[in-house]
Design an enzyme around this catalytic site. Structure first.
Site, mmCIF file in Angstrom:
data_model
loop_
_atom_site.group_PDB
_atom_site.id
_atom_site.type_symbol
_atom_site.label_atom_id
_atom_site.label_comp_id
_atom_site.label_asym_id
_atom_site.label_seq_id
_atom_site.Cartn_x
_atom_site.Cartn_y
_atom_site.Cartn_z
ATOM 1 N N ARG A 89 10.915 -29.468 9.140
ATOM 2 C CA ARG A 89 12.252 -29.874 9.626
ATOM 3 C C ARG A 89 12.219 -31.245 10.303
ATOM 4 N NH1 ARG A 89 13.256 -25.823 7.136
ATOM 5 N NH2 ARG A 89 14.956 -24.374 7.585
ATOM 6 N N SER B 69 20.392 -22.672 11.099
ATOM 7 C CA SER B 69 19.480 -22.421 12.224
ATOM 8 C C SER B 69 19.780 -23.421 13.331
ATOM 9 C CB SER B 69 18.026 -22.632 11.791
ATOM 10 O OG SER B 69 17.700 -21.818 10.711
ATOM 11 N N GLU C 178 17.311 -27.482 16.489
ATOM 12 C CA GLU C 178 17.090 -28.133 15.205
ATOM 13 C C GLU C 178 18.260 -29.072 14.915
ATOM 14 O OE1 GLU C 178 18.212 -26.690 11.332
ATOM 15 O OE2 GLU C 178 16.149 -26.056 11.026
HETATM 16 N N1 EPU Z 1 14.054 -12.240 12.746
HETATM 17 C C1 EPU Z 1 14.405 -11.340 13.732
HETATM 18 N N2 EPU Z 1 15.676 -11.392 14.212
HETATM 19 C C2 EPU Z 1 16.597 -12.278 13.759
HETATM 20 C C3 EPU Z 1 16.237 -13.197 12.752
HETATM 21 C C4 EPU Z 1 14.946 -13.173 12.262
HETATM 22 O O1 EPU Z 1 13.624 -10.521 14.173
HETATM 23 O O2 EPU Z 1 17.737 -12.244 14.248
HETATM 24 C C5 EPU Z 1 12.700 -12.142 12.163
HETATM 25 C C6 EPU Z 1 12.778 -11.578 10.735
HETATM 26 O O3 EPU Z 1 12.726 -10.199 10.745
HETATM 27 C C7 EPU Z 1 11.550 -12.176 10.090
HETATM 28 C C8 EPU Z 1 11.396 -13.514 10.781
HETATM 29 O O4 EPU Z 1 12.150 -13.440 11.986
HETATM 30 O O5 EPU Z 1 10.421 -11.408 10.372
HETATM 31 C C9 EPU Z 1 11.853 -14.682 9.915
HETATM 32 O O6 EPU Z 1 13.238 -14.548 9.596
HETATM 33 P P1 EPU Z 1 13.886 -15.229 8.289
HETATM 34 O O7 EPU Z 1 13.090 -14.902 7.099
HETATM 35 O O8 EPU Z 1 15.330 -14.886 8.302
HETATM 36 O O9 EPU Z 1 13.663 -16.780 8.493
HETATM 37 P P2 EPU Z 1 13.765 -17.713 9.778
HETATM 38 O O10 EPU Z 1 12.393 -18.139 10.150
HETATM 39 O O11 EPU Z 1 14.581 -17.058 10.832
HETATM 40 C C10 EPU Z 1 13.843 -19.925 8.368
HETATM 41 C C11 EPU Z 1 14.690 -21.164 8.298
HETATM 42 C C12 EPU Z 1 15.996 -20.898 7.578
HETATM 43 C C13 EPU Z 1 15.653 -20.449 6.163
HETATM 44 C C14 EPU Z 1 14.779 -19.173 6.285
HETATM 45 C C15 EPU Z 1 14.299 -18.683 4.950
HETATM 46 C C16 EPU Z 1 14.063 -22.451 10.269
HETATM 47 C C17 EPU Z 1 14.485 -22.978 11.592
HETATM 48 N N3 EPU Z 1 14.944 -21.669 9.641
HETATM 49 O O12 EPU Z 1 14.537 -18.971 9.175
HETATM 50 O O13 EPU Z 1 16.700 -22.140 7.465
HETATM 51 O O14 EPU Z 1 16.823 -20.161 5.410
HETATM 52 O O15 EPU Z 1 13.594 -19.452 7.076
HETATM 53 O O16 EPU Z 1 13.322 -19.547 4.443
HETATM 54 O O17 EPU Z 1 12.970 -22.755 9.822
HETATM 55 C C18 EPU Z 1 18.439 -23.531 8.330
HETATM 56 O O18 EPU Z 1 17.564 -24.376 8.544
HETATM 57 O O19 EPU Z 1 19.651 -23.729 8.612
HETATM 58 C C19 EPU Z 1 18.038 -22.219 7.810
HETATM 59 C C20 EPU Z 1 18.899 -21.226 7.691
#
Ligand code: EPU
Length: 337
Positions: free
Chosen positions: A162, A237, A333
């Site tokens: 990012r 995010s 972010e």
């Molecule tokens: N999780 C929770 N609670 C929540 C959200 C997530 O416990 O409310 C846990 C999930 O269970 C999982 C882990 O966190 O174990 C990761 O969650 P997720 O796969 O939804 O991905 P993320 O790390 O929360 C990142 C990106 C997203 C992207 C997704 C999928 C960042 C800051 N965000 O989210 O990007 O879509 O991975 O690759 O890196 C964006 O940048 O706007 C965005 C949506």
């Protein structure tokens, strides 16, 4: 090209925050851009792309230049690859769909990420195991200092999670006018290891997915977890997933053995901020019109008339609580204006 005064930016930022631009102009070509930059209607210039990665907390006392130039063209191709150029004002999700339609592989996992082509490299957008840097060849940009044109190669951009040089040393110094991508025409490298994608594809009984199948799976996952900015204002995010030292991680994981994490290197680990925020008790919470999304705690939302400062206050409350509970600092972010 018309310069407007005291223009509302509510429809130009995906958070749907009501703020005004002192002056505003929408630009549909590079030559119009140069005219606007030379116009001297205001000493400050503010560049606006898709407005999908910013939180407006005040009116903008500047000439706001809305980048709206469009066009996609093929620069070269051979049997296996195509090199494409897309103008900065192209809508990112539309660009991805253009690639899927033409069977150009590489961006399908980045389906439905809000924003424009020209701003995508600034924060190296990413999702489901793919980042923009994986398909980025180069970009052209106009210097705000002397209006000269510069080309940035992939390595010039210093892409990271990012992040890029355009978000750091060169922040607000260049306007990206055009981005060049190298995509595959066959033997596509499909990134379907991500758990949610696999699950989605197997639910639909798809064993050997096409680019379109992957794109549709990603769209379904995003739609099930992330709010549509056309319905509820948001900026995706709001926070980055924090990268912490191994030492801090060992302490953290002893206390929360079920927390998810990713290994970055021998001495760095990444923790999903969404998990931290959820376990700090904020998921689905609403304070007036500012809230934390009920399905993804990483996303802050504007239920209607929240001000930028109300969202900012909520983000600070979350940061403080996460820091206090877990000893982990989470940073935003999105760009706070
Ligand atoms: N999780 C929770 N609670 C929540 C959200 C997530 O416990 O409310 C846990 C999930 O269970 C999982 C882990 O966190 O174990 C990761 O969650 P997720 O796969 O939804 O991905 P993320 O790390 O929360 C990142 C990106 C997203 C992207 C997704 C999928 C960042 C800051 N965000 O989210 O990007 O879509 O991975 O690759 O890196 C964006 O940048 O706007 C965005 C949506």
């Amino acid at each position: 090209m018309k310069i407007e005064e005291h223009k509302s930016l509510k429809n130009y930022n995906t958070f749907g925050i009501e703020c005004a631009a002192r002056f505003f102009v929408s630009i549909s070509s590079k030559s119009e851009l140069i005219i606007a930059l030379k116009s001297k209607v205001h000493q400050n210039i503010f560049i606006l792309g898709g407005g999908s990665n910013m939180l407006l907390t005040k009116d903008i006392d500047a000439l706001v230049i809305h980048i709206n130039f469009k066009g996609i063209k093929i620069i070269s191709e051979d049997e296996h690859h195509v090199t494409l150029s897309a103008m900065g004002g192209e809508n990112w999700p539309d660009f991805v769909q253009y690639c899927i339609k033409n069977n150009y592989g590489g961006v399908e996992n980045l389906s439905l990420i809000p924003g424009n082509v020209g701003t995508a490299p600034i924060q190296n957008i990413g999702a489901y195991g793919v980042e923009l840097k994986d398909v980025f060849e180069s970009c052209k940009a106009i210097s705000l200092t002397d209006l000269s044109e510069k080309e940035f190669s992939n390595s010039d951009c210093q892409f990271a999670y990012r992040n890029s040089i355009l978000k750091n040393e060169l922040k607000r110094k260049y306007i990206i006018t055009e981005v060049v991508f190298k995509l595959t025409k066959n033997n596509h490298k499909k990134n379907i290891d991500y758990g949610a994608i696999q699950e989605q594809l197997s639910n639909s009984d798809i064993l050997n997915p096409s680019l379109k199948d992957i794109s549709e799976a990603v769209i379904k996952i995003r739609q099930s977890k992330l709010p549509d900015p056309n319905i509820i204002g948001n900026s995706g995010s709001f926070f980055k997933n924090p990268i912490i030292s191994k030492k801090l991680f060992n302490k953290f994981i002893k206390q929360y053995p079920n927390a998810p994490y990713y290994t970055i290197s021998d001495d760095e680990m990444k923790i999903p901020a969404g998990w931290l925020i959820e376990h700090a008790g904020f998921k689905g919470k609403r304070y007036g019109d500012a809230g934390v999304h009920e399905k993804q705690a990483l996303v802050l939302v504007n239920y209607g008339n929240a001000s930028g400062n109300e969202i900012l206050e909520l983000s600070k409350k979350i940061q403080n609580k996460v820091e206090k509970l877990f000893g982990i600092t989470i940073s935003s972010e999105v760009n706070i204006i």
